[in-house]
Each structure stands twice: as C-alpha cells, then as structure tokens.
Write a protein that holds these residues in place. Sequence first.
Motif, PDB file in Angstrom:
ATOM      1  N   LEU A   1       8.616  13.364  -2.315  1.00  0.00           N
ATOM      2  CA  LEU A   1       7.511  12.552  -2.192  1.00  0.00           C
ATOM      3  C   LEU A   1       6.146  13.223  -2.840  1.00  0.00           C
ATOM      4  O   LEU A   1       5.542  12.597  -3.671  1.00  0.00           O
ATOM      5  CB  LEU A   1       7.185  12.013  -0.852  1.00  0.00           C
ATOM      6  CG  LEU A   1       5.860  11.058  -0.651  1.00  0.00           C
ATOM      7  CD1 LEU A   1       6.379   9.608  -1.346  1.00  0.00           C
ATOM      8  CD2 LEU A   1       5.620  10.644   0.718  1.00  0.00           C
TER       9      LEU A   1
ATOM     10  N   HIS B   1       3.968  11.531  -6.032  1.00  0.00           N
ATOM     11  CA  HIS B   1       2.609  11.323  -6.041  1.00  0.00           C
ATOM     12  C   HIS B   1       1.694  12.234  -6.976  1.00  0.00           C
ATOM     13  O   HIS B   1       0.621  11.638  -7.751  1.00  0.00           O
ATOM     14  CB  HIS B   1       1.884  11.855  -4.522  1.00  0.00           C
ATOM     15  CG  HIS B   1       2.261  10.696  -3.729  1.00  0.00           C
ATOM     16  ND1 HIS B   1       2.121  10.950  -2.101  1.00  0.00           N
ATOM     17  CD2 HIS B   1       2.524   9.330  -3.471  1.00  0.00           C
ATOM     18  CE1 HIS B   1       2.471   9.909  -1.412  1.00  0.00           C
ATOM     19  NE2 HIS B   1       2.726   8.908  -2.286  1.00  0.00           N
TER      20      HIS B   1
ATOM     21  N   GLY C   1       9.454   5.731   7.121  1.00  0.00           N
ATOM     22  CA  GLY C   1       8.039   5.100   7.354  1.00  0.00           C
ATOM     23  C   GLY C   1       7.056   6.097   8.013  1.00  0.00           C
ATOM     24  O   GLY C   1       6.213   6.333   7.147  1.00  0.00           O
TER      25      GLY C   1
ATOM     26  N   ALA D   1      12.477   6.386  -1.008  1.00  0.00           N
ATOM     27  CA  ALA D   1      12.872   6.157   0.344  1.00  0.00           C
ATOM     28  C   ALA D   1      14.208   5.416   0.261  1.00  0.00           C
ATOM     29  O   ALA D   1      14.966   5.808   1.502  1.00  0.00           O
ATOM     30  CB  ALA D   1      11.700   5.094   0.818  1.00  0.00           C
TER      31      ALA D   1
ATOM     32  N   GLY E   1       8.207   5.780  -5.182  1.00  0.00           N
ATOM     33  CA  GLY E   1       8.240   6.053  -3.804  1.00  0.00           C
ATOM     34  C   GLY E   1       9.185   4.980  -3.083  1.00  0.00           C
ATOM     35  O   GLY E   1       9.950   5.462  -2.071  1.00  0.00           O
ATOM     36  N   ALA E   2       9.083   3.831  -3.251  1.00  0.00           N
ATOM     37  CA  ALA E   2      10.062   2.908  -2.881  1.00  0.00           C
ATOM     38  C   ALA E   2      11.714   3.347  -3.048  1.00  0.00           C
ATOM     39  O   ALA E   2      12.598   3.275  -2.248  1.00  0.00           O
ATOM     40  CB  ALA E   2       9.882   1.412  -3.385  1.00  0.00           C
TER      41      ALA E   2
ATOM     42  N   ARG F   1       4.076   4.190  -4.158  1.00  0.00           N
ATOM     43  CA  ARG F   1       5.255   3.145  -3.909  1.00  0.00           C
ATOM     44  C   ARG F   1       5.774   2.687  -4.900  1.00  0.00           C
ATOM     45  O   ARG F   1       7.198   2.644  -4.923  1.00  0.00           O
ATOM     46  CB  ARG F   1       4.565   2.005  -2.799  1.00  0.00           C
ATOM     47  CG  ARG F   1       5.959   1.153  -2.313  1.00  0.00           C
ATOM     48  CD  ARG F   1       5.127  -0.316  -1.930  1.00  0.00           C
ATOM     49  NE  ARG F   1       4.782  -0.964  -2.625  1.00  0.00           N
ATOM     50  CZ  ARG F   1       3.955  -2.187  -2.446  1.00  0.00           C
ATOM     51  NH1 ARG F   1       3.721  -2.476  -1.048  1.00  0.00           N
ATOM     52  NH2 ARG F   1       3.679  -2.812  -3.288  1.00  0.00           N
ATOM     53  N   ASP F   2       5.011   1.906  -5.689  1.00  0.00           N
ATOM     54  CA  ASP F   2       5.734   1.206  -6.811  1.00  0.00           C
ATOM     55  C   ASP F   2       6.139   2.109  -8.205  1.00  0.00           C
ATOM     56  O   ASP F   2       6.885   1.764  -8.766  1.00  0.00           O
ATOM     57  CB  ASP F   2       4.547   0.453  -7.490  1.00  0.00           C
ATOM     58  CG  ASP F   2       4.126  -0.816  -6.683  1.00  0.00           C
ATOM     59  OD1 ASP F   2       4.957  -0.890  -5.816  1.00  0.00           O
ATOM     60  OD2 ASP F   2       3.087  -1.431  -6.972  1.00  0.00           O
TER      61      ASP F   2
ATOM     62  N   MET G   1      -1.844   5.117  -3.094  1.00  0.00           N
ATOM     63  CA  MET G   1      -0.695   4.908  -2.263  1.00  0.00           C
ATOM     64  C   MET G   1       0.163   3.727  -3.025  1.00  0.00           C
ATOM     65  O   MET G   1       1.611   3.970  -3.027  1.00  0.00           O
ATOM     66  CB  MET G   1      -1.033   4.787  -0.907  1.00  0.00           C
ATOM     67  CG  MET G   1      -1.501   6.016  -0.203  1.00  0.00           C
ATOM     68  SD  MET G   1      -0.486   7.303  -0.050  1.00  0.00           S
ATOM     69  CE  MET G   1       0.894   6.834   1.111  1.00  0.00           C
ATOM     70  N   LEU G   2      -0.497   2.646  -3.491  1.00  0.00           N
ATOM     71  CA  LEU G   2       0.375   1.709  -3.749  1.00  0.00           C
ATOM     72  C   LEU G   2       1.140   2.037  -5.374  1.00  0.00           C
ATOM     73  O   LEU G   2       2.518   1.876  -5.561  1.00  0.00           O
ATOM     74  CB  LEU G   2      -0.526   0.511  -4.117  1.00  0.00           C
ATOM     75  CG  LEU G   2       0.146  -0.915  -4.871  1.00  0.00           C
ATOM     76  CD1 LEU G   2       1.128  -1.587  -3.667  1.00  0.00           C
ATOM     77  CD2 LEU G   2      -1.197  -1.883  -5.035  1.00  0.00           C
TER      78      LEU G   2
ATOM     79  N   VAL H   1       6.119   9.293   5.568  1.00  0.00           N
ATOM     80  CA  VAL H   1       4.972   8.820   4.697  1.00  0.00           C
ATOM     81  C   VAL H   1       3.733   8.821   5.227  1.00  0.00           C
ATOM     82  O   VAL H   1       2.493   9.552   4.953  1.00  0.00           O
ATOM     83  CB  VAL H   1       5.191   7.357   4.049  1.00  0.00           C
ATOM     84  CG1 VAL H   1       4.279   7.113   2.906  1.00  0.00           C
ATOM     85  CG2 VAL H   1       6.655   7.564   3.360  1.00  0.00           C
TER      86      VAL H   1
ATOM     87  N   MET I   1      12.984   2.185   4.311  1.00  0.00           N
ATOM     88  CA  MET I   1      11.672   2.574   5.274  1.00  0.00           C
ATOM     89  C   MET I   1      12.037   2.763   6.749  1.00  0.00           C
ATOM     90  O   MET I   1      10.985   3.230   7.535  1.00  0.00           O
ATOM     91  CB  MET I   1      10.784   1.319   5.069  1.00  0.00           C
ATOM     92  CG  MET I   1      10.127   1.332   3.620  1.00  0.00           C
ATOM     93  SD  MET I   1       9.098   2.802   3.419  1.00  0.00           S
ATOM     94  CE  MET I   1       7.786   2.547   4.482  1.00  0.00           C
TER      95      MET I   1
END
Length: 255
Positions: free
Chosen positions: A116, A120, A49, A39, A35-36, A31-32, A27-28, A52, A45
């Motif tokens: 998303l 992933h 939020g 969003a 994903g961020a 995001r990095d 998941m991190l 996700v 977010m």
Amino acid sequence: MNSVGLAPHRIAGLLAPAVDRVFRAGMLAGRDGGGAVLAQKYGGMAATGFLVDLRTRLAAPGGSVDGPGFAAITRYQDPVSCRRALDKQVAYGMLHRGADGTLSASERGAAFLSELYQVHADVTEELWAGHDERVTRMVTALGRLLSYALVLADEEADHPGSAFTAMAPPYEPDGTPSGVLLLNRLGTLRYHRADAHAAAWAAAGHTAASVAALPAGPERTAIELETDRRAAGLYAALGAEERLTLLADLAALPG
C-alpha cells in the motif's frame, strides 16, 4: 501582512479544510490508482479496511494501536460494527488482537501495508507532479508541527483515548518518497484536530452522536471556535509567515 489573521487559533481554523481536501485527494487517488485492486488481492475491504486507516502505525515494526486509541480513532462509528469488522480482519489473518484489545498487523497484514505504501508513492508522485519544491516545503513544516505536538502531548500527565497519540508519529522508513510523507503527515495532523474537536464538543455536553446531528447555528459555531483554540498550540512551532506559506502551498496543490 496581517499578522493578526495568522494567529495560531486562526490558522488552525483556516488550515483544517485545506488539510482535509489534500489528504482526501491523496487517499482517493490511492484507492482508484491501485489500492482497491490491492485490497482485493488480500481479501477485499472486509479484510483490509482498518489496516488502511491504521497504516501509519501498524506498518512500523512492532507498531500497535491500543484499545482506547482505537476507540478514539473510530469515535464516530458504531462500536458493535467496528468490533464485527475487526473480527473479520482477525479471521482473515490480517490483524492480531491482544486480550487487552491492542491491534497489530500480522505478517500478511504487514505485507499488504508495504504494498500500500508503494501504491501511495506511485499515485502521489503523479497527483502532485510539478510541485516537488512545494511538497518538500510542506513535509518539513508538517514534521515540525507533529514533533511539537508530540512534545505537548508528552507534557500532559495522561492522555488516554487520544487518536493523535495512538497514530503519531507516522511510520516513515528510510527512502519514503515526499508524496507519501506529505499524505501521512497530513493524516496524522487530522487526528490532532479530531481530538481537539472531541474535547470541544464534550466540554459543551455533547456525545459523538449528538454533535454529529447538531445543525448549523451558534452552538456548532461555538464548538468549532473552541476546536480552533484547542488545536492551536502546535502552530507555535511555525512563524506567522510560515503558517501563511503552508496554507498557500496546500491551496496550490491539485486534488
């Protein structure tokens, strides 16, 4: 081989931190790894939020999470804050909320979730590169565990407020890459243990707030052991050697 150490309640306790580590790493990385940015494309977010968090149910056509299920998923969060966050995501047009509190993705929310899933796919392929055989083996084992856990849940007369039954099975459209399957099956397995933990602390007379504040010591240890016992049932779906292999495979993954 020490089969006693691989008993279902023992493996439940040993697997929990390994599952958490690998899931959080995935998941991190998501995001990095885009994903961020994704969003932000949809409003940040504040808009995305809970999409996700609930992605593996709400991405499914017609997928929804009911009010008791959502309350179980967010049992350690402040209900007022959750309601305000949901209000914003509904206002952004990302979520639909029915009169009974049932949540589903809007068309825009579904588009976000589709993108998303692709993020992933990309990040897990990179994160777990060179571990294809191991990832495939874990995906298979986790699939058996989740299927058996659903059978066990269906055998119960009622299971209101279960995070696991709200989120299982994870949505896995045809062609879903193995890395995404692994990430989402691990996430769903964590909800199974979360329910076991909640049942354990409730039986000990705690609330979500009081158990969160409980210091290390005999009482917390007893709750963790009871959690292992309650979470153990699904591991009957795997043989002792398969349980050890799953633990070893998780330990070998980077992240």
